[in-house]
Design an enzyme around this catalytic site. Structure first.
Site, PDB file in Angstrom:
ATOM      1  N   CYS A  51      -6.493  -0.528 -10.530  1.00 33.29           N
ATOM      2  CA  CYS A  51      -4.959  -0.885 -11.045  1.00 33.29           C
ATOM      3  C   CYS A  51      -5.106  -1.751 -11.924  1.00 33.29           C
ATOM      4  O   CYS A  51      -5.255  -1.739 -13.345  1.00 33.29           O
ATOM      5  CB  CYS A  51      -3.931  -0.891  -9.780  1.00 33.29           C
ATOM      6  SG  CYS A  51      -3.794   0.465  -8.918  1.00 33.29           S
ATOM      7  N   GLU A  95      -6.378  -5.119 -10.880  1.00 38.18           N
ATOM      8  CA  GLU A  95      -7.289  -5.994 -10.488  1.00 38.18           C
ATOM      9  C   GLU A  95      -8.145  -6.412 -11.489  1.00 38.18           C
ATOM     10  O   GLU A  95      -8.331  -5.497 -12.558  1.00 38.18           O
ATOM     11  CB  GLU A  95      -7.841  -5.743  -9.112  1.00 38.18           C
ATOM     12  CG  GLU A  95      -8.570  -4.142  -9.295  1.00 38.18           C
ATOM     13  CD  GLU A  95      -7.448  -3.096  -8.542  1.00 38.18           C
ATOM     14  OE1 GLU A  95      -7.951  -2.359  -7.760  1.00 38.18           O
ATOM     15  OE2 GLU A  95      -6.354  -3.249  -8.784  1.00 38.18           O
TER      16      GLU A  95
END
Length: 811
Positions: free
Chosen positions: A444, A446
């Site tokens: 996502c 990160e």
């Protein structure tokens, strides 16, 4: 229908898919997601045969058996070979991770409210036959058995959710694709053989290293043999092919697969095939999602540039190859238990591709391939890959305009991550400057250094902040179950100042954080013992050099984060308590507590709810009153989590510690469903706020105010990701002046406010409601769920409703 029409109109900016890729896309979209049992059968067969072997060798021999015997095929449209399951969009079963939920839910897969999978009666029979072998042998069995009773309470009550960690593989990383393409797996084999030969096996500590090295050699040979199977299939298919053009393509495919990934790639096409084969096998080895491609525009550009210079490829041909890769990426699928599915609605795989950013010598890294990747993703318009643009001050307006044109298409991409916040945050934590400038998005939002970072840079357990607050106010007792979890500082009804509320929060959140780390450690220990990934470890620095797999500490860096859910609800709740109860004295602590436990029912409950919603400042409106309260509360969590170490600490990697992260994916919906009414006025069961985004409808001062509120969070300490979703209508971005405004707004957020991340849904509320009522007319409608996109139609109604209610911003 407005969003669909707008999507079709904007596509012309990037051109259309070639006819063959259009046909391939249609086939994939029309394919039913099915359950594939081949991997489950082959895994069980291998584990039975090699039960006496060390676990790391069992894992290698298992992968070898799968790659040797699984079904393979080459689609008539494709230029790139490799399949994950017996048919595209089918999801394999990974029995070594968990089997209980598989058996329990066999008859429910087709009846789900969202993320439906189809399964034959024969496949059900196969799974029921092999299930007894796995009794008490799975990762989930081991993970749950290792949890202390007092910590497992948090897991069972849903306060700390870690199911994905013990029912799935790890992933959440990008391996060193650049090195694989340049050197080939033959280089990895030579280095492994050398390290194995040098081992002194009279030192017992080297025995496990010898098993690891032997496992790598088994797997590397298996990968080469797997590619050779496709090479042979392509050659055989060419013999039967009557179309001369397709025959030539198949023969070329056969040649390439006889070479890569074992030997270095020498052309753009060879590089893409090598990249896909490795990426695919990593998905077959482990069902860990968020396996990402890293900085593809950087490591593939030399191949593209060289082929262009020598006339071996055209831009159009390269674009078609990239769209082919994205279509193959979309073929990967994963089935999760229903409870886990609700945390990852839309069957996402989070396969992230990063473009842009800066080079390691701090220059703009955008190149012609960066533009081509934007173009190809825009043409393909699928939830996968998950496209991220690395923003920095020197990013050109021309490239930003192209990014906004992709945003306009309304499928939630690209997301923007900011070098201005992320690089300093990495350097502060011990990442070298060179590596920090080479980070990529993972999954996502990160971030990690590709090829050098261990598992789960973000993605450990989920901690429900609003539920934690309710327990803090209830003297350490879960108000829903009545379970005593820890000692509190007293009940809210008896508190006489807001300072007591903050003391209660401080005590409870520190204790809950401690238990989240215990649960994480149990999961990680179980994974290390039961499901080590051999290929993934081999392709990550410095596992071969150290003789350690990733769970043993083989990576150069190993920082991780848990995920905090309901950030905005926490801030709004604290502001409501402080202002309405202790400052304005509009009701007593007892009255508020009674209203919460009664879910704001009755005339008195409704009166209190209205005051909570309307008379207290709300996060997302640039009001220090609430924003700084939230920061103060969040700082307590950050202070506590920074004290703890993961299971790799002191075993080799730099780091081995925790930081915070708000990338809560779709967890806000199920965690809200299990949370009683909260002091921000939210009713029981309603979704929590997602990521670090404001609660729906509470951000009423426009997008600039949202950015300012988010910027007051301790961004440098939330290195696990500060996920911000925003929504605008297609009509707004149809105007050139508004597109320019959006670019300026993003630049201001990142340059002046040190924002970490932002992404956009470009769809109207009316379109989403119409799509909910007439799904057959919106097959291609894609929305941004959290840090990923998904087809709107496959989402559960509860998740659809959550997206519909998000605030529509003006510019």
């Amino acid at each position: 229908m407005g969003n669909v029409k707008e999507l079709k109109k904007n596509t012309n900016h990037f051109g259309e898919l070639t006819e063959r890729m259009h046909n391939f896309r249609e086939k994939l979209l029309n394919a039913k997601p099915r359950v594939c049992v081949e991997r489950a059968k082959l895994t069980t067969e291998s584990y039975r045969e090699h039960a006496d072997k060390p676990m790391i060798l069992r894992r290698a021999l298992c992968l070898e058996n799968i790659l040797k015997n699984m079904s393979i095929f080459i689609e008539p449209e494709t230029l790139i070979a490799g399949n994950q399951a017996s048919s595209n969009r089918s999801a394999p079963i990974f029995p070594e991770y968990a089997m209980d939920w598989v058996i329990d839910e066999l008859d429910e897969f087709e009846k789900r409210d969202g993320d439906i999978f189809y399964i034959t009666e024969e496949s059900k029979k196969t799974l029921r036959e092999i299930a007894p072998f796995w009794h008490h042998k799975t990762l989930k069995d081991r993970g749950l058995a290792g949890m202390p009773a007092e910590s497992k309470l948090f897991y069972d009550l849903g306060i700390i959710k870690a199911e994905g960690n013990i029912t799935s593989g790890d992933a959440h990383l990008a391996v060193n694709y650049e090195k694989v393409l340049k050197l080939g797996l033959i280089n990895y084999r030579e280095r492994t053989e050398k390290k194995l030969k040098e081992l002194d096996l009279t030192d017992y500590r080297n025995l496990n290293k010898s098993y690891f090295y032997r496992a790598i050699l088994i797997v590397l040979d298996a990968v080469a043999a797997f590619a050779k199977r496709y090479s042979d299939l392509a050659s055989e298919s060419a013999e039967r092919e009557s179309d001369s053009s397709r025959k030539a393509e198949l023969l070329e495919m056969s040649r390439i697969l006889n070479k890569v990934p074992y030997y270095p790639a020498e052309s753009f096409k060879e590089a893409l095939q090598s990249l896909w084969m490795i990426h695919l096998i990593l998905q077959i080895e482990s069902n860990g999602h968020s396996l990402s491609y890293g900085r593809m525009d950087q490591y593939l550009y030399p191949f593209y540039k060289r082929d262009l210079e020598f006339g071996k490829i055209t831009e159009a041909a390269a674009t078609e190859l990239l769209t082919n890769l994205w279509l193959k990426t979309f073929t990967i699928n994963k089935i999760r238990s229903w409870s886990h599915t609700r945390f990852s609605a839309g069957s996402p795989l989070y396969q992230n591709v990063t473009v842009g950013g800066q080079t390691v010598d701090k220059k703009d890294a955008v190149n012609p391939l960066s533009y081509l990747i934007l173009k190809s993703v825009a043409q393909t318009k699928l939830p996968q890959p998950n496209l991220t643009v690395r923003y920095h001050r020197g990013l050109s307006d021309d490239f930003m305009k192209e990014c906004i044109e992709v945003v306009r298409l309304g499928f939630g991409m690209p997301a923007f991550n900011s070098d201005e916040a992320i690089i300093p945050s990495f350097i502060e934590k011990g990442v070298t400057e060179e590596d920090a400038y080479n980070y990529s998005a993972i999954g996502c939002v990160e971030v990690a250094v590709p090829g050098k970072w261990g598992y789960r840079c973000t993605g450990m357990s989920f901690l429900n902040f609003p539920k934690s607050l309710l327990i803090a106010l209830n003297n350490g007792v879960d108000p829903e179950s009545g379970t005593k979890l820890c000692e509190g500082v007293g009940h809210f009804r008896n508190m006489t100042s807001f300072d007591e509320v903050m003391k209660a929060w401080d005590k409870i959140i520190r204790e809950f954080t401690r238990h989240s780390v215990i649960i994480d450690n149990c999961a990680d220990t179980a994974i290390e013992e039961v499901t080590a990934d051999v290929l993934c470890s081999a392709l990550t620095d410095d596992c071969i050099e150290r003789g350690l797999n990733l769970k043993e500490g083989g990576a150069v860096y190993d920082f991780i984060s848990d995920l905090q859910v309901g950030i905005a609800n926490l801030g709004d709740s604290l502001a409501s308590i402080k202002k309405c109860v202790f400052e304005d004295k509009k009701f007593t602590p007892e009255q508020l507590w009674n209203a919460l436990t009664n879910n704001f029912q009755g005339e008195e409950g409704k009166r209190i709810q209205d005051i909570l919603i309307n008379d207290a400042p709300k996060y997302g409106n640039d009001e220090d009153y609430v924003d700084l309260l939230l920061r103060k509360a969040y700082d307590i969590y950050i202070d506590e989590i920074s004290k703890y170490k993961n299971t790799r600490f002191g075993r080799g990697p730099i780091g081995g510690v925790y930081y915070a992260g708000t990338s809560s994916i779709s967890a806000n919906v199920p965690q809200g469903a299990g949370t009683l009414a909260t002091p921000d006025g939210r009713k029981a069961g309603e979704p929590l706020a997602e990521g670090c985004s404001p609660s729906h409808g509470m951000d009423q001062n426009g997008p600039t105010a949202v950015f300012k509120s988010v910027s007051k969070l301790p961004t440098h300490e939330i290195t696990g990701g500060v996920l911000l979703n925003q929504k605008v209508t297609p009509q707004i971005l149809s105007k050139e002046e508004n597109r320019q405004k959006l670019i300026l707004l993003i630049r201001t957020f990142f340059n002046r406010l040190e924002g970490f991340h932002v992404q956009y849904n470009v769809v109207s509320k009316d379109t989403l409601i119409d799509a909910q009522n007439h799904p057959e007319e919106y097959r291609d409608l894609i929305v941004r769920v959290a840090g990923y996109s998904a087809f709107f139609n496959v989402l559960s109604k509860q998740t659809q409703d959550d997206i519909i209610e998000r605030t529509e911003q003006a510019l």
